[in-house]
Design a protein around this motif. Sequence first.
Motif, short mmCIF file in Angstrom:
data_model
loop_
_atom_site.label_atom_id
_atom_site.label_comp_id
_atom_site.label_asym_id
_atom_site.label_seq_id
_atom_site.Cartn_x
_atom_site.Cartn_y
_atom_site.Cartn_z
N ALA A 23 -3.91 0.01 0.40
CA ALA A 23 -3.64 -0.13 -1.03
C ALA A 23 -3.78 -1.59 -1.42
CB ALA A 23 -2.24 0.38 -1.38
N TRP A 64 -4.70 -1.47 -9.67
CA TRP A 64 -4.39 -1.06 -8.31
C TRP A 64 -5.54 -0.24 -7.73
CZ3 TRP A 64 -4.76 4.16 -7.96
CH2 TRP A 64 -4.54 4.90 -9.12
N THR A 65 -5.56 -0.14 -6.41
CA THR A 65 -6.56 0.65 -5.70
C THR A 65 -5.92 1.28 -4.46
OG1 THR A 65 -8.36 -0.82 -6.40
CG2 THR A 65 -8.79 0.61 -4.52
N LEU A 66 -6.23 2.54 -4.22
CA LEU A 66 -5.86 3.24 -3.00
C LEU A 66 -7.14 3.63 -2.27
CD1 LEU A 66 -3.12 5.66 -4.42
CD2 LEU A 66 -2.76 3.43 -3.35
N ARG A 81 -11.95 6.29 -2.43
CA ARG A 81 -11.24 5.24 -3.18
C ARG A 81 -10.83 5.78 -4.55
NH1 ARG A 81 -12.13 -0.10 -1.50
NH2 ARG A 81 -11.69 -0.81 -3.61
#
Length: 202
Positions: A23, A64-66, A81
Motif C-alpha cells: 500500500a 492512495w494505492t493498493l 492495482r
Amino acid sequence: EVSSWSVFGGLEYAFTERLTLGAEARYTEEDKDIFYLVVGTDPAVAGTVVTETVSDTTFTYPTWTLFGTYELRDDTRVYGRIGTGFRAGGFNRDARDIEGPAGDVVIVPDEYDEERALSYETGLKTTWFDGALLLNGAVYFVEYDDFLANTNNGLRGVDRVQYVANFGDAELYGAEVESQYRVRDFIGNAALNLSANLAYTE
C-alpha cells in the motif's frame, strides 16, 4: 505563485515466496495565488481595466494505492492495482464575463477544481527464452470526477477565450500488450533490443 508540500509513504510485505501485497499513501497541499490585469491601450479606452483576476486558493489532494503480485512460476506473475490520483486545480488567467450576441452573459470561470480519478489495473508479466523475451499484457479502467478539459466560451474574434473547466464524470478503459526481445551478442558484446506495443483505449 505556487507553493506546495507533500508527505508520502509505502509498505510492501511478502506473505509467501510468491505473494506480495502493498500500500502507498500521499498527501499534497498546494497554495496558488494569481494577480492578472489587462488594461486597454487604445486612446479611446486607455487605462480602462479590461479584465482582472485576483485569487488565493489552497488545494489538497490525499491519494492512495493498493497493489499485489503473485508469481505463478519463476517466469510468470500476475499483478493488480487499485489507486487514486488527481490533476491539480488552478486559475483561468483570462477569466471574464462577456456579453454574447444574444445579449446573454458568457462567463469564463476564475478557477477550476482538481480532477480526481480512481483506477483499476490487472495484468500479466512473463519472460521467455531465458529472459531474452519480455511479454506483458494489462487491462485497466479509470473513473474520473470533475474531469478537466480545454474549451472556449463559444464566441468569435477578440471575444473568444480559451479556458479550462471541469466537465463532470468520465470513464476510460483499455488494454495493452507490450513486448521486448533482446538479441544477445549482436556485434561483439553489444545487444539489439526489438520492442513492440499495442494498445486500445476508449
